[in-house]
Design a protein around this motif. Structure first.
Motif, mmCIF file in Angstrom:
data_model
loop_
_atom_site.group_PDB
_atom_site.id
_atom_site.type_symbol
_atom_site.label_atom_id
_atom_site.label_comp_id
_atom_site.label_asym_id
_atom_site.label_seq_id
_atom_site.Cartn_x
_atom_site.Cartn_y
_atom_site.Cartn_z
ATOM 1 N N HIS A 287 0.855 -1.180 0.000
ATOM 2 C CA HIS A 287 0.000 0.000 0.000
ATOM 3 C C HIS A 287 0.898 1.239 0.000
ATOM 4 O O HIS A 287 1.354 1.684 1.045
ATOM 5 C CB HIS A 287 -0.918 0.001 1.218
ATOM 6 C CG HIS A 287 -1.563 -1.332 1.484
ATOM 7 N ND1 HIS A 287 -2.326 -1.978 0.535
ATOM 8 C CD2 HIS A 287 -1.535 -2.149 2.582
ATOM 9 C CE1 HIS A 287 -2.760 -3.132 1.039
ATOM 10 N NE2 HIS A 287 -2.287 -3.248 2.269
ATOM 11 N N GLU A 288 1.157 1.783 -1.172
ATOM 12 C CA GLU A 288 2.129 2.860 -1.309
ATOM 13 C C GLU A 288 1.560 4.198 -0.832
ATOM 14 O O GLU A 288 0.510 4.644 -1.299
ATOM 15 C CB GLU A 288 2.580 2.976 -2.770
ATOM 16 C CG GLU A 288 3.371 1.774 -3.272
ATOM 17 C CD GLU A 288 4.645 1.536 -2.473
ATOM 18 O OE1 GLU A 288 5.288 2.543 -2.068
ATOM 19 O OE2 GLU A 288 4.998 0.367 -2.251
ATOM 20 N N ILE A 289 2.281 4.820 0.095
ATOM 21 C CA ILE A 289 1.915 6.128 0.625
ATOM 22 C C ILE A 289 3.173 6.995 0.606
ATOM 23 O O ILE A 289 4.218 6.572 1.106
ATOM 24 C CB ILE A 289 1.388 6.020 2.077
ATOM 25 C CG1 ILE A 289 0.156 5.104 2.138
ATOM 26 C CG2 ILE A 289 1.051 7.401 2.640
ATOM 27 C CD1 ILE A 289 -0.278 4.767 3.556
ATOM 28 N N PRO A 290 3.123 8.185 0.036
ATOM 29 C CA PRO A 290 4.335 9.014 -0.043
ATOM 30 C C PRO A 290 4.743 9.547 1.326
ATOM 31 O O PRO A 290 3.890 9.914 2.148
ATOM 32 C CB PRO A 290 3.928 10.151 -0.979
ATOM 33 C CG PRO A 290 2.440 10.236 -0.846
ATOM 34 C CD PRO A 290 1.968 8.831 -0.611
ATOM 35 N N LEU A 291 6.048 9.624 1.567
ATOM 36 C CA LEU A 291 6.554 10.173 2.825
ATOM 37 C C LEU A 291 6.217 11.657 2.972
ATOM 38 O O LEU A 291 6.201 12.184 4.090
ATOM 39 C CB LEU A 291 8.071 9.974 2.914
ATOM 40 C CG LEU A 291 8.535 8.548 3.233
ATOM 41 C CD1 LEU A 291 10.043 8.432 3.059
ATOM 42 C CD2 LEU A 291 8.132 8.149 4.653
ATOM 43 N N SER A 292 5.918 12.311 1.862
ATOM 44 C CA SER A 292 5.541 13.730 1.922
ATOM 45 C C SER A 292 4.255 13.937 2.711
ATOM 46 O O SER A 292 3.957 15.052 3.158
ATOM 47 C CB SER A 292 5.367 14.290 0.508
ATOM 48 O OG SER A 292 4.355 13.587 -0.196
ATOM 49 N N LEU A 293 3.494 12.858 2.927
ATOM 50 C CA LEU A 293 2.256 12.966 3.699
ATOM 51 C C LEU A 293 2.542 13.387 5.145
ATOM 52 O O LEU A 293 1.693 14.013 5.788
ATOM 53 C CB LEU A 293 1.515 11.621 3.695
ATOM 54 C CG LEU A 293 0.140 11.601 4.367
ATOM 55 C CD1 LEU A 293 -0.844 12.504 3.627
ATOM 56 C CD2 LEU A 293 -0.413 10.176 4.450
#
Length: 312
Positions: free
Chosen positions: A241-247
Motif C-alpha cells: 500500500h504505497e503512501i508518499p513520505l511527503s504525507l
C-alpha cells in the motif's frame, strides 16, 4: 448490488448516533434524505428537541428527527451507515439484520483496520463499503454537535475497485453538502488515515491528556509523531500500500490549523469509555507481524496506552 441507483428516495439508517453519526446523518437529512437514527442515551432529548449542528460550513437545526430505540423500529433500509466505535462491533450481529434486505449497502465510517473485514465476513463483501472521515468534531451535549474543521469522507469498496454505486453514493453525499471522494483502494486509504490516527490519538493519551496543539508545541513529541508516521508509511509500503513520505509534513501542517483539538480517543479515555485499542494500534501491528515486519514505535505506544488505560 445497485440499490442507490435504483432508488430516488433511499431509506438511510445511522447506527451509532454520536458526533460522527449525528453530523453526517444530519447533513443527509438537511439535504432532504430520509434518515433514521438509532439512538440510546440521547433518544428522549432528540425526540423532543431535535439535533443542533454548529459548523464553520454553516450550522443548522433539525427540529424533527426520526430517531428510534431499536433497529426493529427502523426496518429495512437501502443504506446503513455505521458510526459506532469498533470496540462494540459484536453487537452489530444482532443490530443489523432488521435493517437489511437483498441490496442493502453497509457503509462503515469506523476508525482503524478490521471493521470492513468483520462486516464482510458476516454480511457478505458485496454489501460492504468503507468510509474514512477526516473531520474535527465533538458531541458537546445531548443532541448538540460541534463541527470544528474539515469533514471529507473518502469512500471505497471492501473488495475490488470502485463501482458505479460508489460514485453514485459519493455524488449523493456531495449533493447534501458533504465533501466526498472515491478511493481506488480502501485498504490503502485506511493505512493512510492511520498515519494521523496512530500518533495523535495515541500520544494525546500517552503524553498525559494533551491536545494536538500541545503535542506539536513539544519538540520531543513532534519528533515522536514523525517517527510513528514514518513507520506506518514504511510498513504500509511493505504490505503493498504505497503512501508518499511527503504525507508526514502535509498532515502535520494541516494539524497545526486545528488549534487545540482533542482527538476522539482522548475524549473516550477521559470519559472512562472504551478506547479503540485493537482497531487503531493492535490490528496494524498484527498484520505487520504476520508479514514478518516489526513495528517497534507503534508497539511501544500500544503498550503505553494499555498501561494508561489499566491505571485509569
Amino acid at each position: 448490488m445497485s440499490s442507490f441507483i435504483d432508488k430516488s428516495h433511499p431509506r438511510i439508517a445511522i447506527v451509532g448516533s454520536g458526533a460522527v453519526g449525528c453530523y453526517y446523518g444530519g447533513r443527509l437529512a438537511q439535504g432532504g434524505k430520509e434518515v433514521h437514527f438509532l439512538m440510546r442515551s440521547d433518544f428522549a432529548h432528540v425526540k423532543q428537541h431535535g439535533l443542533k449542528i454548529s459548523s464553520p460550513l454553516g450550522g443548522f437545526d433539525l427540529p424533527q428527527v426520526s430517531c428510534h430505540r431499536s433497529t426493529e423500529d427502523i426496518g429495512p433500509c437501502d443504506l446503513v451507515i455505521i458510526a459506532m466505535k469498533a470496540t462494540t462491533n459484536e453487537t452489530l450481529l444482532s443490530l443489523l439484520p432488521p435493517l437489511l434486505k437483498d441490496k442493502t449497502v453497509i457503509l462503515t465510517l469506523q476508525n482503524g483496520l478490521g471493521s470492513d473485514d468483520f462486516l464482510a465476513r458476516h454480511f457478505g463483501s458485496a454489501h460492504v463499503l468503507g468510509g474514512l472521515c477526516f473531520v474535527c468534531i465533538n458531541r458537546v451535549a445531548p443532541g448538540v454537535i460541534h463541527h470544528l474543521a474539515q469533514g471529507q469522507i473518502s469512500l471505497g469498496e471492501h473488495s475490488g475497485p470502485p463501482q458505479v454505486r460508489t460514485e453514485v453514493l459519493a455524488a449523493e453525499f456531495r449533493r447534501c453538502g458533504i465533501d466526498c471522494k472515491v478511493e481506488p483502494s480502501l485498504i490503502t486509504a485506511r493505512w493512510k488515515k492511520l498515519v494521523w490516527n496512530v500518533p495523535f490519538n495515541g500520544l494525546s493519551i500517552a503524553a498525559g491528556g494533551k491536545d494536538t496543539a500541545q503535542i506539536l508545541a513539544n519538540p520531543v513529541l513532534e519528533q515522536r509523531v514523525r517517527a510513528l508516521m514514518r513507520e506506518i508509511i514504511e510498513t504500509a509500503g511493505h504490505l503493498g500500500h504505497e503512501i508518499p513520505l511527503s504525507l508526514i509534513d502535509d498532515m502535520i501542517e494541516r494539524t497545526r490549523t486545528m488549534a487545540g483539538y482533542k482527538p476522539s480517543s482522548l475524549i473516550d479515555f477521559l470519559a472512562g469509555s472504551e478506547v479503540e485499542l485493537d482497531a487503531i494500534w493492535g490490528e496494524p501491528v498484527q498484520r505487520a507481524h504476520a508479514a514478518g515486519i516489526a513495528m517497534p514505535q507503534v508497539e511501544k505506544l500500544h503498550e503505553e496506552l494499555k498501561a494508561r488505560i489499566a491505571a485509569r
